[in-house]
Scaffold this motif. Sequence first.
Motif, PDB file in Angstrom:
ATOM      1  N   GLY A 149       0.873  -1.283  -0.024  1.00  0.00           N
ATOM      2  CA  GLY A 149       0.058  -0.137  -0.001  1.00  0.00           C
ATOM      3  C   GLY A 149       0.818   1.225   0.026  1.00  0.00           C
ATOM      4  O   GLY A 149       1.546   1.302  -0.702  1.00  0.00           O
ATOM      5  N   ASP A 150       0.522   2.168   0.785  1.00  0.00           N
ATOM      6  CA  ASP A 150       1.108   3.374   0.867  1.00  0.00           C
ATOM      7  C   ASP A 150       2.659   3.646   1.275  1.00  0.00           C
ATOM      8  O   ASP A 150       3.146   2.789   2.281  1.00  0.00           O
ATOM      9  CB  ASP A 150       0.476   4.086   2.216  1.00  0.00           C
ATOM     10  N   ALA A 196       3.610   5.586   4.181  1.00  0.00           N
ATOM     11  CA  ALA A 196       3.691   5.181   5.603  1.00  0.00           C
ATOM     12  C   ALA A 196       4.507   4.030   6.043  1.00  0.00           C
ATOM     13  O   ALA A 196       5.004   3.840   7.276  1.00  0.00           O
ATOM     14  CB  ALA A 196       2.036   4.409   5.587  1.00  0.00           C
ATOM     15  N   ARG A 197       4.928   3.353   5.032  1.00  0.00           N
ATOM     16  CA  ARG A 197       5.968   2.195   5.037  1.00  0.00           C
ATOM     17  C   ARG A 197       7.154   2.999   5.673  1.00  0.00           C
ATOM     18  O   ARG A 197       7.835   2.554   6.522  1.00  0.00           O
ATOM     19  CB  ARG A 197       6.088   1.502   3.873  1.00  0.00           C
ATOM     20  N   THR A 198       7.594   3.796   4.918  1.00  0.00           N
ATOM     21  CA  THR A 198       8.811   4.713   5.307  1.00  0.00           C
ATOM     22  C   THR A 198       8.696   5.318   6.808  1.00  0.00           C
ATOM     23  O   THR A 198       9.680   5.155   7.423  1.00  0.00           O
ATOM     24  CB  THR A 198       9.104   5.732   4.083  1.00  0.00           C
ATOM     25  N   LEU A 199       7.391   5.925   6.807  1.00  0.00           N
ATOM     26  CA  LEU A 199       7.495   6.570   8.167  1.00  0.00           C
ATOM     27  C   LEU A 199       7.747   5.599   9.326  1.00  0.00           C
ATOM     28  O   LEU A 199       8.546   5.862  10.419  1.00  0.00           O
ATOM     29  CB  LEU A 199       5.905   7.139   8.236  1.00  0.00           C
ATOM     30  N   ALA A 200       7.120   4.429   9.200  1.00  0.00           N
ATOM     31  CA  ALA A 200       7.001   3.310  10.420  1.00  0.00           C
ATOM     32  C   ALA A 200       8.273   2.898  10.491  1.00  0.00           C
ATOM     33  O   ALA A 200       8.777   2.774  11.673  1.00  0.00           O
ATOM     34  CB  ALA A 200       6.093   2.336   9.920  1.00  0.00           C
ATOM     35  N   PRO A 249      -2.481   3.351   9.379  1.00  0.00           N
ATOM     36  CA  PRO A 249      -3.406   2.643   8.400  1.00  0.00           C
ATOM     37  C   PRO A 249      -3.413   0.905   8.305  1.00  0.00           C
ATOM     38  O   PRO A 249      -4.311   0.656   7.718  1.00  0.00           O
ATOM     39  CB  PRO A 249      -2.433   3.428   7.083  1.00  0.00           C
ATOM     40  N   ALA A 250      -2.399   0.346   8.749  1.00  0.00           N
ATOM     41  CA  ALA A 250      -2.226  -0.943   8.738  1.00  0.00           C
ATOM     42  C   ALA A 250      -3.085  -1.475   9.864  1.00  0.00           C
ATOM     43  O   ALA A 250      -3.648  -2.617   9.411  1.00  0.00           O
ATOM     44  CB  ALA A 250      -0.634  -1.330   8.916  1.00  0.00           C
ATOM     45  N   ALA A 251      -3.055  -1.081  11.047  1.00  0.00           N
ATOM     46  CA  ALA A 251      -3.756  -1.796  12.283  1.00  0.00           C
ATOM     47  C   ALA A 251      -4.248  -0.907  13.008  1.00  0.00           C
ATOM     48  O   ALA A 251      -3.358  -0.652  14.186  1.00  0.00           O
ATOM     49  CB  ALA A 251      -2.668  -2.979  12.745  1.00  0.00           C
ATOM     50  N   PRO A 252      -5.193  -0.137  12.836  1.00  0.00           N
ATOM     51  CA  PRO A 252      -5.657   0.933  13.799  1.00  0.00           C
ATOM     52  C   PRO A 252      -5.793   0.477  15.146  1.00  0.00           C
ATOM     53  O   PRO A 252      -5.525   1.196  16.218  1.00  0.00           O
ATOM     54  CB  PRO A 252      -6.824   1.781  13.153  1.00  0.00           C
ATOM     55  N   VAL A 253      -6.514  -0.539  15.192  1.00  0.00           N
ATOM     56  CA  VAL A 253      -6.883  -1.058  16.786  1.00  0.00           C
ATOM     57  C   VAL A 253      -5.865  -1.380  17.649  1.00  0.00           C
ATOM     58  O   VAL A 253      -5.565  -0.975  18.521  1.00  0.00           O
ATOM     59  CB  VAL A 253      -8.023  -1.933  16.548  1.00  0.00           C
ATOM     60  N   PRO A 254      -4.968  -2.256  17.078  1.00  0.00           N
ATOM     61  CA  PRO A 254      -3.742  -2.657  17.905  1.00  0.00           C
ATOM     62  C   PRO A 254      -2.875  -1.380  18.279  1.00  0.00           C
ATOM     63  O   PRO A 254      -2.153  -1.404  19.199  1.00  0.00           O
ATOM     64  CB  PRO A 254      -2.997  -3.663  17.116  1.00  0.00           C
ATOM     65  N   VAL A 255      -2.664  -0.519  17.187  1.00  0.00           N
ATOM     66  CA  VAL A 255      -1.847   0.568  17.393  1.00  0.00           C
ATOM     67  C   VAL A 255      -2.692   1.469  18.247  1.00  0.00           C
ATOM     68  O   VAL A 255      -1.666   2.246  19.323  1.00  0.00           O
ATOM     69  CB  VAL A 255      -1.257   1.365  15.834  1.00  0.00           C
ATOM     70  N   ALA A 256      -3.777   1.832  18.368  1.00  0.00           N
ATOM     71  CA  ALA A 256      -4.386   2.662  19.321  1.00  0.00           C
ATOM     72  C   ALA A 256      -4.199   1.912  20.650  1.00  0.00           C
ATOM     73  O   ALA A 256      -3.942   2.915  21.607  1.00  0.00           O
ATOM     74  CB  ALA A 256      -5.774   2.834  18.817  1.00  0.00           C
ATOM     75  N   ILE A 257      -4.168   0.723  20.958  1.00  0.00           N
ATOM     76  CA  ILE A 257      -3.988   0.122  22.460  1.00  0.00           C
ATOM     77  C   ILE A 257      -2.463   0.434  22.730  1.00  0.00           C
ATOM     78  O   ILE A 257      -2.123   0.842  23.912  1.00  0.00           O
ATOM     79  CB  ILE A 257      -4.106  -1.283  22.286  1.00  0.00           C
ATOM     80  N   ALA A 258      -1.494   0.484  21.820  1.00  0.00           N
ATOM     81  CA  ALA A 258       0.136   0.592  22.102  1.00  0.00           C
ATOM     82  C   ALA A 258       0.075   1.900  22.536  1.00  0.00           C
ATOM     83  O   ALA A 258       1.132   2.207  23.249  1.00  0.00           O
ATOM     84  CB  ALA A 258       0.870   0.442  20.789  1.00  0.00           C
ATOM     85  N   LEU A 309      14.819  -0.474   1.908  1.00  0.00           N
ATOM     86  CA  LEU A 309      14.385  -1.804   2.703  1.00  0.00           C
ATOM     87  C   LEU A 309      12.940  -2.043   2.380  1.00  0.00           C
ATOM     88  O   LEU A 309      12.522  -3.164   2.119  1.00  0.00           O
ATOM     89  CB  LEU A 309      14.432  -1.584   4.265  1.00  0.00           C
ATOM     90  N   ASN A 310      12.100  -0.873   2.335  1.00  0.00           N
ATOM     91  CA  ASN A 310      10.845  -1.308   2.270  1.00  0.00           C
ATOM     92  C   ASN A 310      10.281  -1.559   0.773  1.00  0.00           C
ATOM     93  O   ASN A 310       9.340  -2.616   0.774  1.00  0.00           O
ATOM     94  CB  ASN A 310       9.572  -0.224   2.835  1.00  0.00           C
ATOM     95  N   SER A 311      11.164  -1.251  -0.099  1.00  0.00           N
ATOM     96  CA  SER A 311      10.959  -1.594  -1.377  1.00  0.00           C
ATOM     97  C   SER A 311      11.257  -2.962  -1.803  1.00  0.00           C
ATOM     98  O   SER A 311      10.652  -3.891  -2.262  1.00  0.00           O
ATOM     99  CB  SER A 311      11.961  -0.794  -2.383  1.00  0.00           C
ATOM    100  N   LEU A 312      12.242  -3.700  -0.757  1.00  0.00           N
ATOM    101  CA  LEU A 312      12.699  -5.092  -0.901  1.00  0.00           C
ATOM    102  C   LEU A 312      11.501  -5.891  -0.276  1.00  0.00           C
ATOM    103  O   LEU A 312      11.091  -6.726  -0.676  1.00  0.00           O
ATOM    104  CB  LEU A 312      13.753  -5.295  -0.102  1.00  0.00           C
ATOM    105  N   VAL A 313      10.870  -5.186   0.927  1.00  0.00           N
ATOM    106  CA  VAL A 313       9.773  -6.071   1.480  1.00  0.00           C
ATOM    107  C   VAL A 313       8.732  -6.287   0.724  1.00  0.00           C
ATOM    108  O   VAL A 313       7.924  -7.072   0.825  1.00  0.00           O
ATOM    109  CB  VAL A 313       9.632  -5.461   3.123  1.00  0.00           C
ATOM    110  N   ALA A 314       8.286  -5.029   0.041  1.00  0.00           N
ATOM    111  CA  ALA A 314       7.307  -5.005  -0.737  1.00  0.00           C
ATOM    112  C   ALA A 314       7.441  -6.016  -2.073  1.00  0.00           C
ATOM    113  O   ALA A 314       6.301  -6.328  -2.789  1.00  0.00           O
ATOM    114  CB  ALA A 314       6.984  -3.676  -1.335  1.00  0.00           C
ATOM    115  N   GLY A 315       8.652  -6.305  -2.456  1.00  0.00           N
ATOM    116  CA  GLY A 315       8.810  -7.169  -3.741  1.00  0.00           C
ATOM    117  C   GLY A 315       8.864  -6.322  -4.675  1.00  0.00           C
ATOM    118  O   GLY A 315       8.293  -6.959  -6.003  1.00  0.00           O
TER     119      GLY A 315
END
Length: 502
Positions: free
Chosen positions: A326-327, A330-334, A413-422, A496-502
Amino acid sequence: MLSLIVFLPALAALVLLALPARLPDRAVVGAWIAVALADLALVVAAWLRMPTGTAFAFEEQLPWIPSAGISYHLGVDGLSLPLLAMTDVLFLACAVFALRETRRVRSYVLLFLALQTVCLGLFAALDLILFFLFFDLSIVFMYFVIAGWGHAGRARAAALKFFLYTFLGSLALLLGFILLFLAARPHTFDIVELAVANPLAAGGPYAGLTLLAIGVGLAIKTPTVPFHTWLPPAHTEAPATGSAILAGVLLKMGTYGLVRIAMPLLPASWRQYALVVLLVGVVSVVYGALVALAQSNLKRMIAYTSINHMGYVLVGVGAAGLVAAGDAQARTLATTGALVQMVSHGLITGALFLLAGVLYDRGRTYELGDWSGLAARTPRFAALFAIAAFASLGLPGFSGFIAEFQIFTGSLPAAPVPVAIAVTGILVTAALFLVALQRIFLGPLRTPDAPGTPRPLVDLRPSELVAIAPLLALATLVGIAPRFLLDLVEPAAAALNSLVAG
């Protein structure tokens, strides 16, 4: 240049070993300070000469065991150079702090110089076996730091638990490396070649098993829940400088391994199990903060906050795998936030452990209930502790805020509920540090040995102040003007994220 940076401390240790044993203790520590300064100057020079782009810089490669695909391969990029700099800064702070050390000073300095070399070597290694060698030696040297200079009584038991637990993790890590080697055609342990070949691009059970072995080995070192039980006793019994290096540098070996090895070499499996990584991070964030809040021992409290802060790193890298398709921003920020969090935690928690060492030196106890009202008697100590506490809880203006803001922004954007808990972990961390500040520094004056007639208290000595203040100054610099760090990290994180995204 990288070989000089990595092995300069070890060379200095050999020179000190050859000098007469009657050399004064302060001269030995002074030599360590000089070497640490020289090494830091070399890292700064490398930073200033770092070329733009995402390729590895200052690469060095020599055949080591060619028949097994093993080479002496060093190199740095935007993921590793900030950790090299942080490592040298922390070892320099510990060297200055060690001016007060009186127990077997020569052996103490030699051990820390050796430990500095293996820490630097790990962050520069581009071969899996070389990485593993430095990873294992860091366990050995830290074992002797805890057992030899820890607090009397339980130091050896804590050191043994640390060694056995983390050595078990290193065996799991080695298994994962061998599985990667066997999957590659031609067989190799070279990280750069493995990233290009991507032998496990199709994923599947074999790739999942490889990621599990590497992930468990790195999770123990980080540590994450449920592999964290070795950490509190190791920190509690270690000397202040040992705790600063253990938290500031050795824990980063686990999270750095994720971004250097697990993510780029196993991208398909990382995407498949990224949610598991993120959820483990969320559990570590919340659990570490809540258990830290329940502690009455200052050093154990700081130790549990390390589990909390390393959990944020897992949230960031896990989210990067979840939004891989996706974004890109967002990947680069994280991922950038995760790297900045490693540096931030090293500086701030290193300072907190040195401050805890100052408190122990004054009263031989870390118990919060044994102290109160210190602000009036030790204003410099109180001021630096307050700055470190507010920096650790992520207050704007400090490096922790930059890191956590990026992690949460990129992860939501990836996991709003778990991240909100964090995010609730920040609130709990704020509560526990405010409670600690209130108990130690406010109220009527109380010291451990004589509640009615408090002992005379000495504020921060010059060597303690010079060791701790620059760590917090750097954390403030990153919080106010982070571009010098982000300009280095962001391109590497995007690659790095470009490698992970394939």
